[in-house]
Design a protein around this motif. Structure first.
Motif, short mmCIF file in Angstrom:
data_model
loop_
_atom_site.label_atom_id
_atom_site.label_comp_id
_atom_site.label_asym_id
_atom_site.label_seq_id
_atom_site.Cartn_x
_atom_site.Cartn_y
_atom_site.Cartn_z
N ARG A 27 48.87 100.81 35.93
CA ARG A 27 49.34 101.98 36.42
C ARG A 27 50.97 102.05 36.30
O ARG A 27 51.65 101.09 36.81
N ARG A 28 51.61 102.95 35.56
CA ARG A 28 53.04 103.05 35.53
C ARG A 28 53.88 103.45 36.75
O ARG A 28 53.27 104.30 37.65
N SER A 29 54.90 102.94 36.91
CA SER A 29 55.70 103.20 38.02
C SER A 29 56.97 103.72 37.82
O SER A 29 57.47 103.35 36.87
N TRP A 30 57.88 104.15 38.69
CA TRP A 30 59.02 104.41 38.78
C TRP A 30 60.16 103.20 39.16
O TRP A 30 61.04 103.11 39.17
N SER A 31 59.30 102.11 39.49
CA SER A 31 60.20 101.02 40.25
C SER A 31 60.52 99.89 38.94
O SER A 31 59.38 99.45 38.42
N PRO A 32 61.63 99.70 38.73
CA PRO A 32 62.04 98.53 37.93
C PRO A 32 62.11 97.16 38.56
O PRO A 32 62.57 96.21 37.95
N ILE A 33 61.62 97.28 39.86
CA ILE A 33 61.70 95.88 40.43
C ILE A 33 61.20 94.54 39.49
O ILE A 33 61.83 93.48 39.66
N LEU A 432 55.11 98.50 32.60
CA LEU A 432 54.69 99.34 33.97
C LEU A 432 55.60 100.42 34.27
O LEU A 432 55.24 101.20 35.26
N LEU A 433 56.75 100.62 33.61
CA LEU A 433 57.55 101.73 33.98
C LEU A 433 57.30 103.00 32.98
O LEU A 433 56.64 102.69 32.10
N ARG A 434 57.43 104.08 33.88
CA ARG A 434 57.21 105.28 33.32
C ARG A 434 58.19 105.59 32.15
O ARG A 434 59.36 105.10 32.16
N LEU A 438 61.81 104.38 31.28
CA LEU A 438 62.13 103.12 30.17
C LEU A 438 63.16 103.58 29.08
O LEU A 438 63.70 102.79 28.42
N LEU A 439 62.94 104.78 28.61
CA LEU A 439 63.79 105.49 27.52
C LEU A 439 65.27 105.25 28.15
O LEU A 439 66.06 104.91 27.42
N VAL A 440 65.72 105.74 29.44
CA VAL A 440 67.02 105.58 29.69
C VAL A 440 67.38 104.04 29.79
O VAL A 440 68.69 103.78 29.59
N GLY A 441 66.47 103.38 30.39
CA GLY A 441 67.01 101.71 30.44
C GLY A 441 67.10 101.30 29.22
O GLY A 441 68.10 100.56 28.77
N VAL A 442 66.39 101.67 28.14
CA VAL A 442 66.73 101.16 26.62
C VAL A 442 68.09 101.86 26.34
O VAL A 442 68.80 100.98 25.60
N LEU A 443 68.32 102.82 26.29
CA LEU A 443 69.52 103.52 25.90
C LEU A 443 70.45 102.90 26.40
O LEU A 443 71.64 102.62 25.85
N SER A 444 70.41 102.83 27.73
CA SER A 444 71.68 102.23 28.64
C SER A 444 71.97 100.95 28.01
O SER A 444 72.99 100.54 27.92
#
Length: 496
Positions: A27-33, A432-434, A438-444
């Motif tokens: 299950r994908r989550s919004w938590s990057p922990i 596990l990221l939504r 995930l897209l924002v994280g990769v671009l950042s």
């Protein structure tokens, strides 16, 4: 039932085993922990040695002013303060007479009654180093000569090189840039994990700044590691940011950004009015006319100082001699303590000030960059600045030691699963990221990697090593690391 059926313990009429249902997708989550946990762990283990070296060498550099006063007292201080100092021109003439080789580059008159005057000479064989002659203003006696680098004594230069490049030149500068590039990542990642743990797991934040002294084992170590990290966070991020501004690759990108924003400190053209344009402009400690053969009229120094005083340029000053015919004298304030005095003027000894650049008129980014560098080096607030930097260095070393201790305390302790250190957090947290996160994280990450190339390159290196290790473990049938040891919570040994 045949004997063979009995021997293998299988009933001939036994129904077939039901097919296992396919494993449910995670299950994908919004938590990057989970992802931050693994990144913080690996970055901490691999980068901590670089940070430890930077902290130790930086701790030594912070107190170089005091060390210089002890080691070079004969050169830096006069034996006895007199009633009347000789004119600066006479002091320069004494230095020139004692040091006939080389080209006069700059003069730093004594800033306090018990200080010597420094007269700096360029010599081609010294490269970017110089000879500095120390003159007693009262007796004109030469107190000594040292090989200096941008005004730094040999001791300070040695410690500075150790901190910047481990005495390995351009190659060694990679180490300090790795430390500066990852320090802020580790700090922010650690803060995120500690806040998440205090709020989500414990449902309170009262232990955010102080460790739980009733805890034992790895929990106690984690409390000290994290709570001290919170206290140090702002200072460590500041050191990371200011250190990157003059690093090799990130610093070059920072300089490019300042150019694009027209935020560099202004340069002063030392060409006198009516003279032909000069191919170079004065503005640094290395501003002498190397190899020109032009004699410098040292008696003009007194007139230059009078014009500078009338223009409000006082305190510690650095006077750069003209680089040739038609050039003026550059006088720059060199008071790096708060409030800084870094104004500069170009002086014609015959007519006075012909150009000026005040620190108050510098672009804001250039001012902040300059102040940040002075604070990073321990100059801006004097002894208070030095104590704060020393506390940051010692605190960072403690955080590093506690981090490695946690790694050891989290080791499996069961007889059939013993290991010298703890297992890393489970991999695959990014899966596990939504997708939007995930897209924002990769671009950042890509943007940060471009701005900080060493950070980007080492991050790719970490990922490559992780993929190789995982592939080898799968081929050899070994389990993927990251599963907590049986009988423990979050990988902590039962013994605590």
């Amino acid at each position: 039932m045949t004997p063979s059926d009995v021997s293998i313990g299988v009933a001939p009429d036994a129904p077939p085993e039901p097919a296992r249902p396919p494993a449910a997708a995670p299950r994908r989550s919004w938590s990057p922990i989970p992802l931050i946990t693994r990144l913080h762990f690996y970055a901490g283990i691999l980068v901590a040695p670089f940070l430890a070296v930077a902290a130790l060498s930086g701790l030594a550099f912070v107190f170089t002013p005091q060390l210089d006063s002890l080691v070079y007292r004969n050169e830096l201080r006069v034996a006895q303060v007199g009633d009347q100092a000789n004119p600066v021109s006479a002091q320069v003439a004494a230095a020139v007479a004692a040091h006939p080789d080389g080209t006069l580059a700059s003069v730093l008159p004594a800033a306090t009654p018990d200080a010597t005057t420094r007269v700096v000479f360029n010599l081609p064989e010294l490269g970017d180093r110089q000879h500095t002659v120390y003159v007693d203003p009262y007796t004109l006696r030469i107190r000594g000569t040292l090989v200096t680098w941008f005004g730094e004594t040999p001791l300070m230069t040695w410690i500075d090189d150790l901190h910047r490049n481990l005495h390995l030149g351009a190659v060694g500068r990679v180490y300090s840039e790795v430390a500066a590039s990852w320090l802020w990542v580790l700090v922010l990642g650690g803060l995120t994990l500690w806040l998440h743990r205090q709020w989500t797991v414990r449902r309170r934040t009262r232990r955010l700044l102080l460790p739980d002294l009733t805890a034992r084992g790895v929990r106690r170590t984690r409390g000290w590691h994290a709570s001290l990290g919170v206290w140090l966070a702002i200072g460590l991020i500041f050191l990371s940011a200011t250190g990157l501004t003059w690093s090799r690759w990130a610093g070059a990108n920072f300089s490019t950004a300042l150019s694009a924003l027209q935020a560099h400190s202004p340069t002063l053209d030392t060409t006198l009015p009516g003279a032909p344009p000069s191919p170079t402009t004065g503005g640094g400690h290395h501003g002498g006319a190397v190899g020109t053969g032009d004699a410098v009229d040292v008696t003009a120094v007194d007139a230059v100082l009078r014009h500078a005083g009338a223009a409000g340029i006082t305190g510690p000053v650095d006077i750069t001699v003209p680089t040739g015919a038609g050039q003026g004298w550059l006088v720059a304030e060199d008071d790096r303590s708060w409030p800084v005095r870094l104004d500069r003027i170009v002086v014609d000894p015959a007519t006075g000030v012909v150009a000026r650049s005040d620190f108050a008129d510098w672009p804001l980014l250039s001012q902040l960059s300059k102040l940040g560098v002075q604070a990073h080096m321990g100059y801006l607030f004097g002894i208070v600045n030095q104590i704060l930097l020393a506390a940051l260095a010692v605190g960072l070393l403690c955080v590093i030691v506690w981090g490695y201790r946690m790694w050891w305390q989290r080791r499996p302790v069961r007889a059939d699963r013993r290991a010298p250190v703890g297992v890393p957090p489970a991999r695959g947290g990014w899966r596990l990221l939504r997708w939007p996160l995930l897209l924002v994280g990769v671009l950042s990450t890509i943007a940060v990697g471009v701005a900080l190339p060493v950070l980007g390159a080492t991050l790719l290196g970490f990922l490559a090593v992780d993929l190789v290790v995982t592939a080898v473990r799968r081929r050899t049938g070994r389990s993927t690391p990251g599963t907590p040891a049986a009988g423990s919570r979050e990988g902590e040994p039962v013994s605590g």
